[in-house]
Design an enzyme around this catalytic site. Structure first.
Site, PDB file in Angstrom:
ATOM      1  N   LYS A 172      13.601 -15.938  25.957  1.00  0.00           N
ATOM      2  CA  LYS A 172      12.811 -15.258  26.988  1.00  0.00           C
ATOM      3  C   LYS A 172      12.419 -16.317  28.017  1.00  0.00           C
ATOM      4  CE  LYS A 172       8.831 -12.259  27.741  1.00  0.00           C
ATOM      5  NZ  LYS A 172       8.372 -12.977  28.935  1.00  0.00           N
ATOM      6  N   ASP A 200      10.741 -17.983  31.456  1.00  0.00           N
ATOM      7  CA  ASP A 200       9.458 -17.909  32.162  1.00  0.00           C
ATOM      8  C   ASP A 200       9.727 -17.982  33.656  1.00  0.00           C
ATOM      9  OD1 ASP A 200       6.817 -17.844  32.752  1.00  0.00           O
ATOM     10  OD2 ASP A 200       6.382 -19.898  32.135  1.00  0.00           O
ATOM     11  N   SER A 217      31.169  15.622   0.394  1.00  0.00           N
ATOM     12  CA  SER A 217      31.098  16.661   1.421  1.00  0.00           C
ATOM     13  C   SER A 217      29.660  17.109   1.646  1.00  0.00           C
ATOM     14  CB  SER A 217      31.946  17.872   1.006  1.00  0.00           C
ATOM     15  OG  SER A 217      31.371  18.491  -0.134  1.00  0.00           O
ATOM     16  N   GLY A 218      28.802  16.782   0.684  1.00  0.00           N
ATOM     17  CA  GLY A 218      27.445  17.313   0.703  1.00  0.00           C
ATOM     18  C   GLY A 218      27.367  18.625  -0.050  1.00  0.00           C
ATOM     19  N   GLY A 252      32.650  19.049  -2.879  1.00  0.00           N
ATOM     20  CA  GLY A 252      33.900  18.335  -2.696  1.00  0.00           C
ATOM     21  C   GLY A 252      33.751  16.918  -2.196  1.00  0.00           C
ATOM     22  N   HIS A 278      35.373  14.135   0.957  1.00  0.00           N
ATOM     23  CA  HIS A 278      36.103  13.947   2.210  1.00  0.00           C
ATOM     24  C   HIS A 278      36.671  12.529   2.244  1.00  0.00           C
ATOM     25  CE1 HIS A 278      33.265  17.063   4.308  1.00  0.00           C
ATOM     26  NE2 HIS A 278      34.176  17.643   3.557  1.00  0.00           N
ATOM     27  N   ASP A 329      42.891  20.604   2.068  1.00  0.00           N
ATOM     28  CA  ASP A 329      42.725  21.333   3.329  1.00  0.00           C
ATOM     29  C   ASP A 329      43.043  20.440   4.522  1.00  0.00           C
ATOM     30  OD1 ASP A 329      42.096  23.027   5.343  1.00  0.00           O
ATOM     31  OD2 ASP A 329      39.992  23.305   4.799  1.00  0.00           O
ATOM     32  N   ARG A 374      23.069  18.877   4.427  1.00  0.00           N
ATOM     33  CA  ARG A 374      23.760  20.155   4.300  1.00  0.00           C
ATOM     34  C   ARG A 374      22.767  21.238   3.891  1.00  0.00           C
ATOM     35  NH1 ARG A 374      29.224  19.993   3.572  1.00  0.00           N
ATOM     36  NH2 ARG A 374      29.043  22.155   4.282  1.00  0.00           N
ATOM     37  N   ARG A 401      22.231  23.242   1.643  1.00  0.00           N
ATOM     38  CA  ARG A 401      22.574  23.578   0.258  1.00  0.00           C
ATOM     39  C   ARG A 401      21.383  23.281  -0.644  1.00  0.00           C
ATOM     40  NH1 ARG A 401      28.291  23.454  -0.454  1.00  0.00           N
ATOM     41  NH2 ARG A 401      29.245  23.975   1.561  1.00  0.00           N
TER      42      ARG A 401
END
Length: 855
Positions: A265, A267, A722-723, A726, A728, A777, A794, A796
């Site tokens: 910093k 001055d 996946s929450g 499953g 991912h 998928d 999620r 859920r």
């Protein structure tokens, strides 16, 4: 050692590789790690031992993680001249392909106290097959071990030693010499090899040519930048003349954090340096011109021929490099007192391009490459992560403090941001003068200044200061104050001081002090100087924001965002009746996890899945935010694939937008797989493994099979829950392929997995036709399709979270339900972001498909 094997394998009439010979060792031991794309991609680890580069081929490259062991194949020694070889080896020659200097530096044997001792130890270590070294490279730092495998002659293991440099982070994959990538090196038509001082890394990329082509020639050791560094810059038709600098927020304590960098910093006076068509304009943070006052700096910056806007601090330094604010103020009257300098720490604009959207570290890389080397123009260096050590150093040097900055932050024009924090060695801030007292004894001029600050339009008294003056400043200041005298007190509450002369609150003073008293006054104030770069009405009391509110990862910081911009409604509304979690818990979770979530949603259209009544019903999706989003929020219009109508999507690039979404009842965050700017080109591929009543065991088996196939292709798969039920697996890819192409690749890998595991997996879309099997998928990879992002809640039971995992966690104890709103913030605090470096691992699908064709 001999180089005969090296010479025997090469025709030096055809390859540009150095012929070289054994050299006498110098005052240091050097190393190089070269990234080498030949018949297969690998890394060459080379240590200077007894005048040659003793070499190992490391297929997967070095790691900074002590738990990772890499195979290293001992190969022929190379000459010392090979240490800066970067370029192409012709096809048909041994090792034909592209070579990059991935890292280089010096090293010593672990435990050695001198280079001479290190050289002796390394010769013995190499003979015994147990090498332990301490690396001092740009990427490789600290302890590394090379150990020959039992019973093997050429097969060794490379491991990172456990020390302060151990981390799970991935390395930058560009050349440390030129900043280029392997493809950029391969495409260089000017020469087969890079030579010291021959060129900077200025590979062109689309319409950013005019940024890159203006970089002047630099030496090998000079900084450079690449097309990747300017990819996010925005084209502007006009030069921005009304920009003002970003300001920092005062914080109460120093901290260590690898996501932050720390600068000195200074001055002095903050200044924007605007260079437009050869004309230089130095302006204060309020837009006042410094050109006349600091004319030598105008001349110095006049050497820059490109159009640009720089951000820096003007200082006046003594012979020891210590700055003096008073000298700076009096520079016009005393130009020979001290050295006038400008420390430059940011670049906002360059030759028609707005650079403010780029991450800070990228801007600084560009700045360092462009800034001229002059005594009065200084690049402001920084340190990453180690704020406490940096502040100790500043304090010893008598400096003012540090500015902490988030390394990946954009530049906020004319705004005060918590992405920049002020950390002071001593407390100091501006105060407005509202009056003065009569002098006593032999003192001339005045006795003390009465100080104050503003809260809105209210002028609040903050105490008086009577020290820090000399005879000259007393007289000059008294003369200025007499011209401003008024009969009435300007403070909201009249101070109980005798013999006060009231003045118009126009003069701003810089004040040092120890602390604020409980009554709201400055303790032990000392006058530093008058300031002319700040308006009195803008002087407010700087209240330190707790650094915990900036970098903390717990859920106790629900108020660390702008609640005026994002008012919270019904925080006590129960969203999970069984667990009792509320809407306020959702907001607190995303507030605490914002720095992690935002990385994976930035610049991506959002499909808002709203659950305003919690999980008791399915909620609804809202895509079109036209006329609904607040004015400060970022939105983008995109055409619908279904009917061609325009839909105005919300873009979540900051915490306030994330909080706005949470307050709408967005338990789940669903971004697109592509970003604005490359909307037709996703930058990751999704493998969605849906168990559909299949067992956890089959789910884990399927995930591991996907990883096995990706590993064979040298692709790093990123795993998360996946929450739901499953898993991912995401693959980061370069955003230059269409959704159809990425979906086809996902289909190809999924088909391979199904062929290997036909009894437990399925490619059937209809759930009734795949009960008890893992559905692969691949259709999730489509334009406009969304998937819960990393760290998304999620809607859920148990308030589960889509949580990044380490592959080692897929074991017999794996429980997909344990990752939830309460456990994940604590998990991230302990483990960090397991997807750190995700986008740096982006793969080129064309190259991968080429490997498949050869297989």
């Amino acid at each position: 050692m001999k180089l005969s094997e090296y010479h025997k394998k090469r025709d030096f009439k055809k390859t540009a590789e150095p012929k070289g010979k054994i050299k006498k060792s110098g005052d240091a031991q050097h190393f190089v790690v070269q990234k080498h794309e030949a018949s297969h991609l690998h890394f060459d680890w080379r240590l200077e031992i007894d005048g040659v580069l003793v070499s190992w081929a490391v297929p997967k490259g070095p790691s900074a993680d002590p738990s990772v062991k890499r195979l290293a194949m001992h190969v022929e020694d190379h000459p010392m001249d090979y240490i800066d070889f970067e370029g192409t080896i012709p096809k048909g020659q041994y090792g034909g392909g592209t070579v990059m200097v991935w890292d280089t530096g010096t090293y010593m044997a672990e435990g050695a106290e001198s280079v001479a001792e290190s050289k002796k130890m390394l010769t013995k270590m190499h003979q015994e097959g147990n090498i332990k070294v301490v690396m001092q490279g740009e990427k490789l730092k600290g302890s590394y071990h090379l150990v020959r495998m039992s019973g093997k002659k050429e097969e060794w293991l490379l491991m990172k030693g456990k020390d302060e440099f151990a981390t799970k982070r991935n390395f930058n994959q560009n050349s440390v010499l030129t900043g280029r990538t392997l493809p950029q090196i391969a495409k260089d038509k000017d020469s087969d090899t890079w030579e010291s001082g021959k060129k900077a890394a200025t590979t062109k990329s689309g319409d950013k040519n005019d940024i890159l082509e203006n970089v002047t020639k630099k030496k090998a050791s000079a900084p450079s930048f690449t097309a990747d560094d300017v990819a996010g810059a925005k084209r502007r038709k006009t030069f921005p003349k009304d920009w003002k600098p970003q300001l920092a927020t005062l914080t109460d304590a120093v901290f260590d954090n690898e996501d932050w960098l720390f600068e000195n910093k200074y001055d002095g006076y903050r200044a924007l340096i605007q260079i437009n068509k050869g004309k230089v304009e130095l302006t204060s943070r309020n837009g006042l011109s410094f050109n006349k006052k600091y004319a030598p700096l105008v001349d110095a910056f006049g050497s820059i021929k490109d159009d640009m806007i720089l951000d820096g601090e003007i200082v006046a330094e003594d012979a020891k490099g210590k700055s003096h604010f008073q000298w700076l103020q009096d520079y016009e009257e005393n130009p020979d007192r001290g050295k006038l300098k400008c420390y430059v720490f940011d670049i906002l604009y360059f030759n028609g391009y707005d650079l403010t959207p780029l991450p800070l570290l990228q801007r600084k890389r560009i700045l360092e490459a462009l800034l001229p080397k002059q005594e009065s123009i200084v690049y402001s260096a920084h340190t990453i992560g180690k704020g406490k050590k940096a502040l100790e150093k500043v304090a010893k040097q008598g400096g003012e403090g540090l500015i902490a900055k988030k390394a990946d932050s954009v530049y906020h024009v004319n705004k005060r941001s918590k992405d920049w924090l002020k950390i002071k060695v001593t407390n100091e801030q501006e105060m407005v003068i509202g009056g003065y007292t009569e002098p006593k004894g032999t003192r001339s001029g005045f006795g003390a200044l009465l100080l104050g600050y503003y809260e809105g339009d209210t002028f609040i008294y903050s105490g008086k200061v009577g020290t820090g003056f000399n005879e000259t400043s007393l007289k000059e200041l008294h003369d200025a104050l007499k011209k401003l005298e008024v009969k009435t007190c300007p403070f909201a509450e009249k101070p109980k001081e005798p013999g006060v002369h009231w003045v118009k609150p126009q003069l701003v003073a810089q004040i040092k002090y120890s602390e604020w008293t409980a009554a709201g006054s400055l303790r032990h104030p000392v006058f530093v100087a008058l300031r002319t770069d700040k308006k009195a009405k803008n002087v407010v009391r700087e209240k330190p924001v707790s650094k915990k509110k900036v970098v903390a990862k717990d859920t106790e910081t629900a108020n660390s965002f702008d609640t005026e911009k994002v008012p919270i409604t019904n925080p006590d509304k129960v969203f999970w009746p069984k667990e009792g979690h509320t809407k306020g818990d959702v907001i607190a979770y995303y507030n605490a996890m914002a720095e992690y979530v935002l990385k994976y949603v930035k610049d991506r259209p959002q499909s808002l899945r709203r659950n305003p009544d919690g999980i008791k019903n399915e909620g609804f999706f809202q895509k079109d935010m036209g006329g609904k989003a607040p004015k400060w929020a970022t939105t983008r219009k995109l055409k619908s694939l279904a009917d061609g109508e325009s839909i105005e999507y919300l873009i979540c690039n900051n915490k306030e937008t994330l909080m706005y979404m949470a307050n709408l009842g967005c338990i789940e965050i669903n971004p697109w797989s592509s970003r604005i700017g490359s909307i037709n080109n996703p930058d990751y591929i999704i493998f969605d493994l849906d168990p559909n009543e299949a067992s956890i065991k089959d789910l884990v088996t399927t995930a591991k099979k996907v990883k096995e196939i990706l590993d064979k292709l040298n692709i790093k798969g990123y795993l998360k829950t996946s929450g739901g039920k499953g898993l991912h697996i995401f693959i980061p890819v370069k955003p230059k392929y269409t959704y159809d192409q990425t979906r086809d690749f996902s289909h190809l890998i999924s088909h391979t997995v199904h062929s290997a595991l036909p009894d437990i997996t399925s490619l059937e879309r209809m759930p009734k036709n795949r009960v008890g099997k893992i559905y692969l998928d691949f259709l999730q990879n489509g334009k406009g399709k969304t998937m819960a992002c990393a760290y998304s809640l999620r809607p859920r039971d148990r308030a589960t979270v889509s949580t990044p995992l380490d592959w080692s966690e897929l074991n017999g104890k794996f429980d997909i339900k344990k990752y939830n709103i309460k456990t994940v913030p604590k998990r991230v605090e302990e483990k960090g972001d397991l997807w750190e470096g995700f986008f740096e691992d982006a793969v080129d699908l064309k190259a991968v498909l080429g490997q498949l064709e050869k297989a």
